[in-house]
Design a protein around this motif. Structure first.
Motif, PDB file in Angstrom:
ATOM      1  N   ILE A 240       0.840  -1.200   0.000  1.00  0.00           N
ATOM      2  CA  ILE A 240       0.000   0.000   0.000  1.00  0.00           C
ATOM      3  C   ILE A 240       0.876   1.250   0.000  1.00  0.00           C
ATOM      4  O   ILE A 240       0.573   2.245  -0.682  1.00  0.00           O
ATOM      5  N   ASN A 241       1.965   1.222   0.759  1.00  0.00           N
ATOM      6  CA  ASN A 241       2.913   2.333   0.761  1.00  0.00           C
ATOM      7  C   ASN A 241       3.475   2.568  -0.645  1.00  0.00           C
ATOM      8  O   ASN A 241       3.565   3.705  -1.126  1.00  0.00           O
ATOM      9  N   ALA A 242       3.836   1.470  -1.330  1.00  0.00           N
ATOM     10  CA  ALA A 242       4.374   1.582  -2.689  1.00  0.00           C
ATOM     11  C   ALA A 242       3.359   2.189  -3.640  1.00  0.00           C
ATOM     12  O   ALA A 242       3.684   3.065  -4.459  1.00  0.00           O
ATOM     13  N   TRP A 243       2.099   1.762  -3.524  1.00  0.00           N
ATOM     14  CA  TRP A 243       1.067   2.291  -4.415  1.00  0.00           C
ATOM     15  C   TRP A 243       0.780   3.768  -4.137  1.00  0.00           C
ATOM     16  O   TRP A 243       0.578   4.550  -5.062  1.00  0.00           O
ATOM     17  N   GLU A 244       0.767   4.149  -2.867  1.00  0.00           N
ATOM     18  CA  GLU A 244       0.521   5.562  -2.560  1.00  0.00           C
ATOM     19  C   GLU A 244       1.625   6.440  -3.146  1.00  0.00           C
ATOM     20  O   GLU A 244       1.350   7.508  -3.707  1.00  0.00           O
ATOM     21  N   LEU A 245       2.867   6.001  -3.032  1.00  0.00           N
ATOM     22  CA  LEU A 245       3.977   6.766  -3.602  1.00  0.00           C
ATOM     23  C   LEU A 245       3.893   6.807  -5.127  1.00  0.00           C
ATOM     24  O   LEU A 245       4.183   7.838  -5.749  1.00  0.00           O
ATOM     25  N   LEU A 246       3.504   5.691  -5.746  1.00  0.00           N
ATOM     26  CA  LEU A 246       3.371   5.669  -7.206  1.00  0.00           C
ATOM     27  C   LEU A 246       2.306   6.660  -7.669  1.00  0.00           C
ATOM     28  O   LEU A 246       2.497   7.394  -8.644  1.00  0.00           O
ATOM     29  N   LEU A 247       1.173   6.682  -6.971  1.00  0.00           N
ATOM     30  CA  LEU A 247       0.099   7.600  -7.347  1.00  0.00           C
ATOM     31  C   LEU A 247       0.516   9.057  -7.140  1.00  0.00           C
ATOM     32  O   LEU A 247       0.157   9.937  -7.930  1.00  0.00           O
ATOM     33  N   LYS A 248       1.291   9.317  -6.092  1.00  0.00           N
ATOM     34  CA  LYS A 248       1.784  10.685  -5.867  1.00  0.00           C
ATOM     35  C   LYS A 248       2.794  11.081  -6.933  1.00  0.00           C
ATOM     36  O   LYS A 248       2.833  12.243  -7.369  1.00  0.00           O
ATOM     37  N   ALA A 249       3.600  10.128  -7.369  1.00  0.00           N
ATOM     38  CA  ALA A 249       4.544  10.410  -8.452  1.00  0.00           C
ATOM     39  C   ALA A 249       3.795  10.763  -9.733  1.00  0.00           C
ATOM     40  O   ALA A 249       4.159  11.706 -10.447  1.00  0.00           O
ATOM     41  N   LYS A 250       2.736  10.011 -10.024  1.00  0.00           N
ATOM     42  CA  LYS A 250       1.910  10.288 -11.198  1.00  0.00           C
ATOM     43  C   LYS A 250       1.251  11.662 -11.071  1.00  0.00           C
ATOM     44  O   LYS A 250       1.202  12.440 -12.034  1.00  0.00           O
ATOM     45  N   TRP A 251       0.746  11.972  -9.881  1.00  0.00           N
ATOM     46  CA  TRP A 251       0.082  13.261  -9.649  1.00  0.00           C
ATOM     47  C   TRP A 251       1.056  14.419  -9.849  1.00  0.00           C
ATOM     48  O   TRP A 251       0.717  15.434 -10.470  1.00  0.00           O
ATOM     49  N   LEU A 252       2.262  14.268  -9.325  1.00  0.00           N
ATOM     50  CA  LEU A 252       3.277  15.308  -9.508  1.00  0.00           C
ATOM     51  C   LEU A 252       3.632  15.483 -10.981  1.00  0.00           C
ATOM     52  O   LEU A 252       3.779  16.611 -11.473  1.00  0.00           O
ATOM     53  N   LYS A 253       3.774  14.377 -11.680  1.00  0.00           N
ATOM     54  CA  LYS A 253       4.104  14.446 -13.103  1.00  0.00           C
ATOM     55  C   LYS A 253       3.041  15.212 -13.879  1.00  0.00           C
ATOM     56  O   LYS A 253       3.357  16.019 -14.760  1.00  0.00           O
ATOM     57  N   ASP A 254       1.773  14.968 -13.527  1.00  0.00           N
ATOM     58  CA  ASP A 254       0.661  15.636 -14.214  1.00  0.00           C
ATOM     59  C   ASP A 254       0.493  17.088 -13.782  1.00  0.00           C
ATOM     60  O   ASP A 254      -0.228  17.841 -14.441  1.00  0.00           O
ATOM     61  N   ASN A 255       1.124  17.482 -12.662  1.00  0.00           N
ATOM     62  CA  ASN A 255       0.975  18.846 -12.142  1.00  0.00           C
ATOM     63  C   ASN A 255       2.311  19.588 -12.093  1.00  0.00           C
ATOM     64  O   ASN A 255       2.563  20.373 -11.179  1.00  0.00           O
ATOM     65  N   LYS A 256       3.138  19.318 -13.098  1.00  0.00           N
ATOM     66  CA  LYS A 256       4.399  20.043 -13.295  1.00  0.00           C
ATOM     67  C   LYS A 256       5.313  19.993 -12.070  1.00  0.00           C
ATOM     68  O   LYS A 256       6.017  20.932 -11.759  1.00  0.00           O
ATOM     69  N   ASN A 257       5.258  18.863 -11.353  1.00  0.00           N
ATOM     70  CA  ASN A 257       6.131  18.606 -10.206  1.00  0.00           C
ATOM     71  C   ASN A 257       5.975  19.636  -9.084  1.00  0.00           C
ATOM     72  O   ASN A 257       6.921  19.890  -8.331  1.00  0.00           O
TER      73      ASN A 257
ATOM     74  N   LEU B 284      -4.247   8.181   0.067  1.00  0.00           N
ATOM     75  CA  LEU B 284      -4.262   7.247  -1.054  1.00  0.00           C
ATOM     76  C   LEU B 284      -5.633   7.246  -1.714  1.00  0.00           C
ATOM     77  O   LEU B 284      -5.744   7.296  -2.948  1.00  0.00           O
ATOM     78  N   ASP B 285      -6.675   7.219  -0.921  1.00  0.00           N
ATOM     79  CA  ASP B 285      -8.037   7.176  -1.440  1.00  0.00           C
ATOM     80  C   ASP B 285      -8.338   8.383  -2.322  1.00  0.00           C
ATOM     81  O   ASP B 285      -8.991   8.272  -3.363  1.00  0.00           O
ATOM     82  N   HIS B 286      -7.832   9.556  -1.926  1.00  0.00           N
ATOM     83  CA  HIS B 286      -8.064  10.779  -2.710  1.00  0.00           C
ATOM     84  C   HIS B 286      -7.454  10.662  -4.104  1.00  0.00           C
ATOM     85  O   HIS B 286      -8.112  10.974  -5.112  1.00  0.00           O
ATOM     86  N   PHE B 287      -6.206  10.195  -4.182  1.00  0.00           N
ATOM     87  CA  PHE B 287      -5.533  10.096  -5.479  1.00  0.00           C
ATOM     88  C   PHE B 287      -6.164   9.002  -6.331  1.00  0.00           C
ATOM     89  O   PHE B 287      -6.295   9.156  -7.549  1.00  0.00           O
ATOM     90  N   VAL B 288      -6.548   7.888  -5.707  1.00  0.00           N
ATOM     91  CA  VAL B 288      -7.187   6.806  -6.461  1.00  0.00           C
ATOM     92  C   VAL B 288      -8.471   7.301  -7.104  1.00  0.00           C
ATOM     93  O   VAL B 288      -8.687   7.122  -8.308  1.00  0.00           O
ATOM     94  N   LYS B 289      -9.343   7.926  -6.318  1.00  0.00           N
ATOM     95  CA  LYS B 289     -10.632   8.384  -6.842  1.00  0.00           C
ATOM     96  C   LYS B 289     -10.441   9.455  -7.926  1.00  0.00           C
ATOM     97  O   LYS B 289     -11.160   9.469  -8.931  1.00  0.00           O
ATOM     98  N   SER B 290      -9.473  10.346  -7.719  1.00  0.00           N
ATOM     99  CA  SER B 290      -9.233  11.411  -8.702  1.00  0.00           C
ATOM    100  C   SER B 290      -8.720  10.842 -10.018  1.00  0.00           C
ATOM    101  O   SER B 290      -9.153  11.249 -11.106  1.00  0.00           O
ATOM    102  N   LEU B 291      -7.809   9.873  -9.945  1.00  0.00           N
ATOM    103  CA  LEU B 291      -7.237   9.301 -11.164  1.00  0.00           C
ATOM    104  C   LEU B 291      -8.226   8.378 -11.866  1.00  0.00           C
ATOM    105  O   LEU B 291      -8.224   8.291 -13.096  1.00  0.00           O
ATOM    106  N   VAL B 292      -9.072   7.702 -11.100  1.00  0.00           N
ATOM    107  CA  VAL B 292     -10.126   6.895 -11.717  1.00  0.00           C
ATOM    108  C   VAL B 292     -11.124   7.803 -12.434  1.00  0.00           C
ATOM    109  O   VAL B 292     -11.559   7.511 -13.552  1.00  0.00           O
ATOM    110  N   ALA B 293     -11.464   8.916 -11.800  1.00  0.00           N
ATOM    111  CA  ALA B 293     -12.406   9.853 -12.406  1.00  0.00           C
ATOM    112  C   ALA B 293     -11.875  10.429 -13.714  1.00  0.00           C
ATOM    113  O   ALA B 293     -12.632  10.661 -14.658  1.00  0.00           O
TER     114      ALA B 293
END
Length: 329
Positions: free
Chosen positions: A40-57, A99-108
């Motif tokens: 779960i820790n790995a997935w949360e970090l992966l989703l945050k990495a994706k979020w940063l990439k999409d938001n110009k770091n 984690l739940d926030h990033f999952v729901k946002s990326l699914v949406a």
């Protein structure tokens, strides 16, 4: 200086590697619980990495805003507009979204599959029970492996799609439970009310186990060693080590692993990519992996007949390979 998203991606991969290494240890009494926490820790970090990439770091894109505090905090340079403030943790650092926030946002936004959300919800439930109480049942251990195998599979696919990760130097596989403690009498074990609730919750997430998507909620792991005298049995060695234990695979198992013929791969590509053409590029790409058992296997149409024609069949993994060379719709 490396982008923040890539730094967090490295941490994410390190966490997943640690989860797999712990799980695959021959003797480890807290195996499933530790895996759930680290995965779960790995997935949360992966989703945050994706979020940063999409938001110009921009790190601020990860933070939880404090709207109540913002109304009271006015900038000195612009007294008419409130200065954006963020909720802080015990140390006074900005709190990041869950984690739940990033999952729901990326699914949406359709950047993440609903199957991944269901898998992570079920795995998080196991994680929460491990941290706040305990899990103590062999059948739950078996379900954890099904969830864990899917979580690792989904992690590899997502990181490859988002960051073109190359896992050639990694062994991202969970060792089958058959090598650990066989659950011979699992059906005879009586679950407590708490354990039944966890199992029921996991089952409620598995509403689409037969999905044809690349992602999965859970993956059934079934390992069998069968002595075979059949002349048509195909010998397969799942290792480059000549001393490794050979494993026999039946025709049905090979068909399941390599279900796509040339025409089906073409049709998949036409449906999946906006810039796909059956041209030299496609033929060269296909030829480049035709000898890699991960993607392709040439089969005899009449096994045992030296004059039989041969035909290549492809695994689902070839679509992940093509994802790196074409634009998805």
């Amino acid at each position: 200086m490396r982008a923040r998203s890539l730094v967090i991606l490295d941490k994410s991969v390190a966490a997943m590697v640690a989860a797999i290494e712990i799980y695959n240890k021959p003797v480890f009494m807290y195996r499933e619980e530790t895996f759930a926490v680290l995965a779960i820790n790995a997935w949360e970090l992966l989703l945050k990495a994706k979020w940063l990439k999409d938001n110009k770091n921009k790190l601020a894109s990860l933070y939880v805003s404090d709207t109540g505090g913002a109304k009271q905090a006015l900038s000195k340079s612009s007294p008419k507009s409130p200065r954006l403030r963020y909720k802080t943790n015990r140390a006074g650092n900005p709190m990041t979204h869950s984690l739940d926030h990033f999952v729901k946002s990326l699914v949406a936004s359709k950047a993440l599959d609903i199957e991944v959300e269901r898998n992570l919800l079920a795995l998080t439930e196991v994680r929460d029970n491990s941290i706040h109480f305990y899990n103590d049942n062999p059948s739950l251990a078996e379900r954890l492996q099904e969830l864990g195998t899917a979580a690792v599979k989904n992690f590899v696919i997502a990181s490859q799609e988002w960051f073109s990760m190359n896992y050639a130097d990694y062994n991202f596989h969970l060792m089958p439970l058959a090598f650990f403690n066989p659950v011979a009498a699992a059906d005879a074990i009586v679950l407590t009310k708490e354990q039944r609730r966890v199992v029921s919750y996991i089952e409620s997430m598995e509403t689409n186990k037969e999905s044809d998507r690349h992602y999965a909620v859970s993956v059934n792991v079934n390992l069998k060693f069968v002595r075979s005298t059949a002349t048509h049995a195909m010998a397969v060695q799942l290792s480059n080590d000549p001393d490794a234990m050979p494993i026999q695979m039946t025709e049905e198992q090979i068909t399941a692993k390599y279900p796509l013929d040339y025409a089906q791969v073409q049709n998949r590509c036409r449906q999946r990519y906006s810039d796909f053409l059956t041209n030299d590029k496609f033929h060269l790409l296909r030829a480049s992996v035709s000898k890699d058992p991960k993607y392709c296997r040439v089969r005899e149409l009449d096994p045992g007949n030296p004059k039989t024609p041969k035909k290549p069949y492809f695994s689902e993994a070839i679509m992940t390979f093509f994802d790196q060379h074409y634009t998805k719709k």
